[in-house]
Design a protein around this motif. Structure first.
Motif, mmCIF file in Angstrom:
data_model
loop_
_atom_site.group_PDB
_atom_site.id
_atom_site.type_symbol
_atom_site.label_atom_id
_atom_site.label_comp_id
_atom_site.label_asym_id
_atom_site.label_seq_id
_atom_site.Cartn_x
_atom_site.Cartn_y
_atom_site.Cartn_z
ATOM 1 N N GLU A 47 54.022 21.690 27.415
ATOM 2 C CA GLU A 47 54.428 21.188 26.105
ATOM 3 C C GLU A 47 53.232 20.471 25.472
ATOM 4 O O GLU A 47 52.616 19.611 26.105
ATOM 5 C CB GLU A 47 55.611 20.223 26.234
ATOM 6 N N ILE A 48 52.932 20.816 24.231
ATOM 7 C CA ILE A 48 51.778 20.211 23.552
ATOM 8 C C ILE A 48 52.277 19.283 22.454
ATOM 9 O O ILE A 48 53.019 19.700 21.570
ATOM 10 C CB ILE A 48 50.856 21.297 22.957
ATOM 11 N N GLY A 49 51.875 18.004 22.534
ATOM 12 C CA GLY A 49 52.347 16.998 21.573
ATOM 13 C C GLY A 49 53.746 16.534 21.940
ATOM 14 O O GLY A 49 54.662 16.556 21.123
ATOM 15 N N CYS A 50 53.887 16.047 23.176
ATOM 16 C CA CYS A 50 55.229 15.784 23.732
ATOM 17 C C CYS A 50 55.883 14.526 23.186
ATOM 18 O O CYS A 50 57.060 14.284 23.433
ATOM 19 C CB CYS A 50 55.172 15.711 25.250
ATOM 20 N N GLY A 51 55.118 13.695 22.444
ATOM 21 C CA GLY A 51 55.712 12.466 21.933
ATOM 22 C C GLY A 51 56.142 11.547 23.072
ATOM 23 O O GLY A 51 55.527 11.532 24.146
ATOM 24 N N ARG A 73 48.149 13.334 22.741
ATOM 25 C CA ARG A 73 46.826 12.741 22.518
ATOM 26 C C ARG A 73 46.852 11.248 22.221
ATOM 27 O O ARG A 73 45.838 10.585 22.355
ATOM 28 C CB ARG A 73 46.088 13.488 21.420
ATOM 29 N N ASP A 74 48.000 10.718 21.817
ATOM 30 C CA ASP A 74 48.086 9.300 21.465
ATOM 31 C C ASP A 74 48.357 8.475 22.737
ATOM 32 O O ASP A 74 49.317 8.735 23.466
ATOM 33 C CB ASP A 74 49.219 9.111 20.450
ATOM 34 N N ASP A 99 43.708 16.200 23.868
ATOM 35 C CA ASP A 99 43.839 16.859 22.576
ATOM 36 C C ASP A 99 43.904 18.372 22.765
ATOM 37 O O ASP A 99 43.083 18.945 23.486
ATOM 38 C CB ASP A 99 42.627 16.486 21.704
ATOM 39 N N ALA A 100 44.850 18.981 22.057
ATOM 40 C CA ALA A 100 45.013 20.432 22.161
ATOM 41 C C ALA A 100 43.765 21.200 21.727
ATOM 42 O O ALA A 100 43.560 22.338 22.142
ATOM 43 C CB ALA A 100 46.203 20.872 21.305
ATOM 44 N N GLY A 101 42.924 20.540 20.933
ATOM 45 C CA GLY A 101 41.683 21.196 20.521
ATOM 46 C C GLY A 101 40.766 21.512 21.692
ATOM 47 O O GLY A 101 39.895 22.371 21.592
ATOM 48 N N PHE A 119 57.995 20.041 16.660
ATOM 49 C CA PHE A 119 57.775 19.143 15.522
ATOM 50 C C PHE A 119 56.310 18.710 15.438
ATOM 51 O O PHE A 119 55.995 17.538 15.233
ATOM 52 C CB PHE A 119 58.769 17.965 15.572
ATOM 53 N N ASP A 121 52.672 18.101 14.011
ATOM 54 C CA ASP A 121 52.310 17.526 12.707
ATOM 55 C C ASP A 121 52.073 18.654 11.692
ATOM 56 O O ASP A 121 51.310 19.576 11.964
ATOM 57 C CB ASP A 121 51.044 16.665 12.852
ATOM 58 N N GLU A 196 63.002 13.761 20.158
ATOM 59 C CA GLU A 196 63.198 12.535 19.368
ATOM 60 C C GLU A 196 63.183 12.836 17.874
ATOM 61 O O GLU A 196 64.065 12.412 17.125
ATOM 62 C CB GLU A 196 62.072 11.523 19.652
ATOM 63 N N PHE A 197 62.163 13.572 17.422
ATOM 64 C CA PHE A 197 62.045 13.871 15.989
ATOM 65 C C PHE A 197 63.196 14.765 15.535
ATOM 66 O O PHE A 197 63.726 14.608 14.443
ATOM 67 C CB PHE A 197 60.688 14.525 15.692
HETATM 68 C C1 LIG Z 1 55.551 14.571 14.975
HETATM 69 S S1 LIG Z 1 55.282 14.120 16.624
HETATM 70 C C2 LIG Z 1 56.552 15.012 17.536
HETATM 71 C C3 LIG Z 1 56.786 14.434 18.903
HETATM 72 C C4 LIG Z 1 57.788 15.199 19.772
HETATM 73 N N1 LIG Z 1 57.301 16.523 20.091
HETATM 74 C C5 LIG Z 1 59.141 15.281 19.122
HETATM 75 O O1 LIG Z 1 59.526 16.376 18.688
HETATM 76 O O2 LIG Z 1 59.844 14.256 19.066
HETATM 77 C C6 LIG Z 1 53.833 15.060 17.030
HETATM 78 C C7 LIG Z 1 53.167 14.582 18.304
HETATM 79 O O3 LIG Z 1 52.118 15.476 18.613
HETATM 80 C C8 LIG Z 1 50.965 14.733 18.987
HETATM 81 N N2 LIG Z 1 49.806 15.567 18.649
HETATM 82 C C9 LIG Z 1 49.424 15.943 17.405
HETATM 83 N N3 LIG Z 1 48.325 16.691 17.452
HETATM 84 C C10 LIG Z 1 47.996 16.815 18.772
HETATM 85 C C11 LIG Z 1 46.936 17.453 19.457
HETATM 86 N N4 LIG Z 1 45.992 18.113 18.787
HETATM 87 N N5 LIG Z 1 46.904 17.383 20.806
HETATM 88 C C12 LIG Z 1 47.859 16.693 21.478
HETATM 89 N N6 LIG Z 1 48.886 16.047 20.884
HETATM 90 C C13 LIG Z 1 48.957 16.103 19.540
HETATM 91 C C14 LIG Z 1 51.058 13.459 18.177
HETATM 92 O O4 LIG Z 1 50.318 12.393 18.760
HETATM 93 C C15 LIG Z 1 52.558 13.196 18.177
HETATM 94 O O5 LIG Z 1 52.967 12.398 19.271
#
Ligand SMILES: C[S@@+](CC[C@H](N)C(=O)[O-])C[C@H]1O[C@@H](n2cnc3c(N)ncnc32)[C@H](O)[C@@H]1O
Length: 216
Positions: A47-51, A73-74, A99-101, A119, A121, A196-197
């Motif tokens: 899962e990428i960007g798991c919040g 990444r945060d 970071d996914a990059g 969800f 960004d 969550e989102f």
């Molecule tokens: C809008 S939140 C959604 C969080 C969770 N997936 C949800 O649906 O509740 C997007 C998450 O993706 C992370 N994120 C954004 N770009 C990322 C990247 N390039 N690599 C890793 N995480 C990333 C952000 O830090 C943030 O926590």
């Protein structure tokens, strides 16, 4: 959507949960299963960007047969997810703070059986489509890591990001399946785990869009 306040004592609190995450995840490239103590035939879901970890903890609990790796990444958000997983004592969930990059540094060819993007960004206001996690440059990186026939499962509230992503998946040779613009009122809702989102958007009456993009 309010941002999470930065957490205190992040290094010390991460240290307390250190068996949950990897300081140098690039060292696991090509042998994640072995690094996490799993057999070579165990599926790996990423899962990428798991919040803050609602989805990954519920998914890992529901699928003990899978090795689940969550990337974020945060630092404060990663800590929240790591502490949740630690509390739940889930043996099959591990984290990368990254970071996914840079994802090609972490996973080797054919190492991943499924990817979840929830969800992500949207980058619509800043009009920076190249930063979207479904931009073709990202999809091309994922394809290298993914097994043939595996899929990217993508959910969003954002119509513009959804339409953009469908185009990018097709452009990169993925087949679009299980497409819905109202997941919670669709046949796919019964197996759906809300993030969550997702829950916040659903509470506001915003329909959730979802696609499973299969790599050919
Ligand atoms: C809008 S939140 C959604 C969080 C969770 N997936 C949800 O649906 O509740 C997007 C998450 O993706 C992370 N994120 C954004 N770009 C990322 C990247 N390039 N690599 C890793 N995480 C990333 C952000 O830090 C943030 O926590």
């Amino acid at each position: 959507m309010t941002r999470m306040r930065a957490k205190r004592n992040i290094p010390a609190r991460m240290e307390r949960c250190k068996e949950r995450w990897f300081d140098e995840p690039m060292l696991n490239k090509g042998h994640w299963r072995q690094a996490c103590g799993f057999a070579e035939d165990v599926p790996v879901w990423l899962e990428i960007g798991c919040g803050k970890g609602k989805f990954c903890t519920e998914m890992a609990a529901a699928h003990p047969e899978v090795l689940y790796i969550a990337m974020e990444r945060d630092a404060s958000v990663t800590l929240a997810a790591v502490e949740k997983a630690h509390e739940m004592e889930l043996p099959n969930l591990f984290f990368i703070r990254g970071d996914a990059g840079l994802i090609e540094n972490y996973f080797d060819e054919d190492e991943i059986d499924r990817i979840y993007l929830n969800f992500s960004d949207p980058w619509t206001r800043q009009n920076k489509p190249k930063r979207r996690l479904t931009y073709r440059a990202f999809l091309d990186k994922y394809k290298v890591m993914m097994k043939k026939g595996s899929s990217v499962c993508f959910k969003t509230d954002n119509d513009e990001l959804f339409d953009f992503s469908l185009g990018e998946f097709e452009e990169c040779g993925f087949a679009l399946t299980e497409v819905t613009r109202d997941l919670h009122n669709s046949e796919y809702e019964k197996d759906n785990i809300r993030t969550e989102f997702e829950q916040k958007f659903a509470d506001q009456g915003i329909p959730i869009k979802r696609v499973v993009a299969v790599m050919q």
